[in-house]
Design a protein around this motif. Structure first.
Motif, short mmCIF file in Angstrom:
data_model
loop_
_atom_site.label_atom_id
_atom_site.label_comp_id
_atom_site.label_asym_id
_atom_site.label_seq_id
_atom_site.Cartn_x
_atom_site.Cartn_y
_atom_site.Cartn_z
N TYR A 1 0.80 -1.36 -0.24
CA TYR A 1 0.08 0.07 0.13
C TYR A 1 0.92 1.15 -0.01
O TYR A 1 0.63 2.27 -0.74
CB TYR A 1 -0.82 -0.03 1.28
N ARG A 2 1.94 1.36 0.94
CA ARG A 2 2.67 2.47 1.02
C ARG A 2 3.40 2.66 -0.36
O ARG A 2 3.72 3.90 -1.03
CB ARG A 2 3.69 2.19 1.98
N ALA A 3 3.94 1.46 -1.01
CA ALA A 3 4.48 1.71 -2.36
C ALA A 3 3.52 2.37 -3.59
O ALA A 3 4.04 3.14 -4.18
CB ALA A 3 4.99 0.13 -3.03
N ASP A 4 2.25 1.85 -3.23
CA ASP A 4 1.28 2.46 -4.31
C ASP A 4 1.12 4.01 -3.91
O ASP A 4 0.96 4.84 -5.04
CB ASP A 4 0.00 1.93 -4.18
N LEU A 5 1.46 4.45 -2.68
CA LEU A 5 1.30 5.79 -2.38
C LEU A 5 2.33 6.52 -3.01
O LEU A 5 2.33 7.63 -3.53
CB LEU A 5 1.22 5.85 -0.81
N TRP A 6 3.59 6.24 -2.78
CA TRP A 6 4.82 6.45 -3.31
C TRP A 6 4.67 6.74 -4.92
O TRP A 6 5.06 7.44 -5.38
CB TRP A 6 5.93 5.90 -2.94
#
Length: 163
Positions: free
Chosen positions: A127-132
């Motif tokens: 999820y954090r990778a998608d936000l980045w």
């Protein structure tokens, strides 16, 4: 009065406490030597349902999605902003609003909202990778290729498990 002494029956006494103490001590010491390899627990996927379960903001999110699907971005934005007043710590709502702002052509707002979503995000690397990636897209729209590359690098670190 003369004292009457009765012959005492002497039973053999067993001192089991000392060996028992040693046995417990040895067992404790050996249990500390047993190494259990750490198991990686799968991360719970982040969705609107996991973030907003039981919140009235979930129905506003559904309305925002309907408005967005029908091309009513302004209405979708109002629904999302109202949902954020009900669930101000929802990373998912900030993410959705960032996506909407990027779609509307406001990459600066999109980046700010995506970074807020990152600060509030649960412990989930995907999820954090998608936000980045969302931050990278906003920076690319603002003609900041170095910033976009840096954001993509953060996403890659998270996806590769090196973060």
């Amino acid at each position: 009065m003369p004292s009457v002494t009765s012959p005492m029956l002497k039973l053999p006494t067993l001192n089991v406490t000392a060996p028992l103490r040693w046995l417990v001590l040895v067992a404790l010491l050996l249990s500390g030597c047993a190494a259990v390899p750490p198991t990686e627990t799968p991360q719970t996927p982040v969705t609107a349902d996991t973030e907003l379960a039981g919140s009235p903001a979930l129905s506003l999110l559904a309305r925002a999605e309907q408005a967005r699907d029908s091309g009513q971005n302004a209405a979708a934005g109002r629904y999302l902003e109202r949902a954020l007043t009900m669930a101000p710590n929802s990373s998912w709502l900030y993410r959705e609003l960032a996506l909407l702002r990027l779609e509307e052509g406001d990459p600066a707002a999109a980046e700010g909202l995506a970074r807020r979503a990152l600060r509030l995000s649960p412990d989930n690397d995907a999820y954090r990778a998608d936000l980045w990636e969302l931050v990278a897209a906003a920076r690319a729209e603002m003609n900041d290729p170095d910033g976009a590359d840096a954001a993509r690098d953060q996403a890659e670190k998270l996806r590769g498990g090196r973060a």
